[in-house]
Design a protein around this motif. Structure first.
Motif, short mmCIF file in Angstrom:
data_model
loop_
_atom_site.label_atom_id
_atom_site.label_comp_id
_atom_site.label_asym_id
_atom_site.label_seq_id
_atom_site.Cartn_x
_atom_site.Cartn_y
_atom_site.Cartn_z
N MET A 1 45.33 24.27 7.95
CA MET A 1 44.06 24.14 9.49
C MET A 1 45.15 22.64 9.90
O MET A 1 44.93 22.14 9.66
CB MET A 1 42.31 24.19 9.79
N TRP A 12 43.70 26.41 17.91
CA TRP A 12 44.77 27.59 17.56
C TRP A 12 45.97 28.42 18.52
O TRP A 12 46.60 29.25 17.58
CB TRP A 12 44.10 28.79 17.48
N VAL A 53 42.13 28.71 12.47
CA VAL A 53 42.80 29.47 12.69
C VAL A 53 43.20 30.28 13.84
O VAL A 53 44.71 30.94 14.00
CB VAL A 53 43.03 30.48 11.49
N VAL A 57 45.02 34.91 13.47
CA VAL A 57 45.25 35.25 11.91
C VAL A 57 44.41 35.53 11.39
O VAL A 57 44.22 36.42 10.66
CB VAL A 57 45.66 33.49 11.93
N SER A 83 37.85 30.61 9.21
CA SER A 83 38.15 31.31 8.99
C SER A 83 37.02 32.05 8.07
O SER A 83 37.23 33.00 7.42
CB SER A 83 39.27 30.74 8.10
N ASP A 147 44.84 26.04 3.09
CA ASP A 147 44.52 25.28 4.53
C ASP A 147 44.25 24.52 3.73
O ASP A 147 43.15 23.75 4.97
CB ASP A 147 43.67 26.49 5.26
N ASP A 173 48.34 29.26 5.24
CA ASP A 173 48.37 28.48 6.73
C ASP A 173 49.72 27.57 6.48
O ASP A 173 49.66 26.95 6.61
CB ASP A 173 47.06 27.98 7.41
N ASN A 174 50.23 27.74 8.21
CA ASN A 174 50.47 26.26 9.21
C ASN A 174 51.78 26.10 7.88
O ASN A 174 52.23 24.94 7.70
CB ASN A 174 49.76 25.46 9.07
N ARG A 215 51.51 32.72 14.66
CA ARG A 215 51.02 31.22 15.75
C ARG A 215 51.93 30.15 14.56
O ARG A 215 52.80 29.74 15.11
CB ARG A 215 49.51 30.97 15.00
N LEU A 218 52.26 31.93 9.12
CA LEU A 218 50.64 32.45 7.69
C LEU A 218 52.24 32.75 6.51
O LEU A 218 52.86 34.50 6.55
CB LEU A 218 49.93 33.52 7.95
#
Length: 224
Positions: A1, A12, A53, A57, A83, A147, A173-174, A215, A218
């Motif tokens: 995150m 988000w 997220v 997502v 999440s 994350d 993520d990210n 976003r 992923l």
């Protein structure tokens, strides 16, 4: 995150490297309303700059878990449990989601949300180092979700293969990091770690990987 609060919108929506303006607004306008607990968590995250997220997502995570009929999920980096609830909805009453976070206050708040969402019985809460706890696991999971702090991403990749079943999903993520992965000669440690992670994940013979540009990016990798 990740967290970033510049214009008062839920955080988000700040990390969105591929869509912007009207397209971004359209994508989020298509999302069905969340239940009261998730909606409250989104509002809390926006007001207190807590990284989550977000619903777009979140729906992908739940959908992916449903696609592989997941009954067990290990989540590295859970914060207030946003999440985690999406995962818990996917695994059903007989499933198990492991929540991990180093902040006891986050875990206490998450527990309250789990109770109200009526998914507490599906979730095991672990407070402490997520990577250390994963390294102690002997079972294979259906899904492992990463994350945590971005500098730890390469370490996570070394731990995952032997703890994920064949056909299971490793989701991270990210991985586009607000577009900084496209910068030449990146110098900050977080970006360099993500670049290393992305390359090693794509090069791995143990995974078939795709980065979804939703976003903040992923990465979805299926274990061969």
């Amino acid at each position: 995150m990740t967290q970033n609060k510049k214009d008062g919108k839920p955080n988000w929506r700040h990390y969105n490297c591929t869509t912007a303006g009207p397209v971004d607004d359209y994508l989020y306008s298509m999302l069905p309303p969340r239940d009261a607990v998730l909606a409250e968590m989104e509002e809390y995250a926006a007001q207190h700059d807590v990284p989550i997220v977000g619903p777009a997502v979140g729906r992908v995570l739940e959908q992916m878990a449903l696609m592989v009929n997941a009954g067990s999920v290990f989540e590295l980096g859970s914060a207030i449990g946003y999440s985690t609830i999406w995962w818990a909805q996917a695994v059903g009453e007989n499933g198990r989601v492991i929540y991990t976070d180093g902040d006891r206050k986050n875990a206490e708040r998450a527990r309250g949300y789990f109770d109200r969402a009526k998914v507490t019985s599906r979730i095991t809460i672990h407070i402490g180092d997520a990577l250390e706890f994963l390294s102690e696991q002997k079972q294979e999971f259906d899904v492992i979700f990463c994350d945590v702090d971005k500098e730890d991403y390469p370490r996570v990749l070394r731990l995952v293969p032997q703890r994920l079943r064949k056909g299971g999903l490793f989701i991270t993520d990210n991985v586009l990091w607000s577009g900084r992965v496209a910068q030449k000669n990146a110098t900050d440690a977080h970006t360099r770690a993500i670049l290393e992670f992305n390359r090693k994940l794509y090069d791995s013979k143990e995974f078939y990987t795709t980065i979804l540009p939703i976003r903040d990016g992923l990465a979805v990798a299926v274990k061969k």
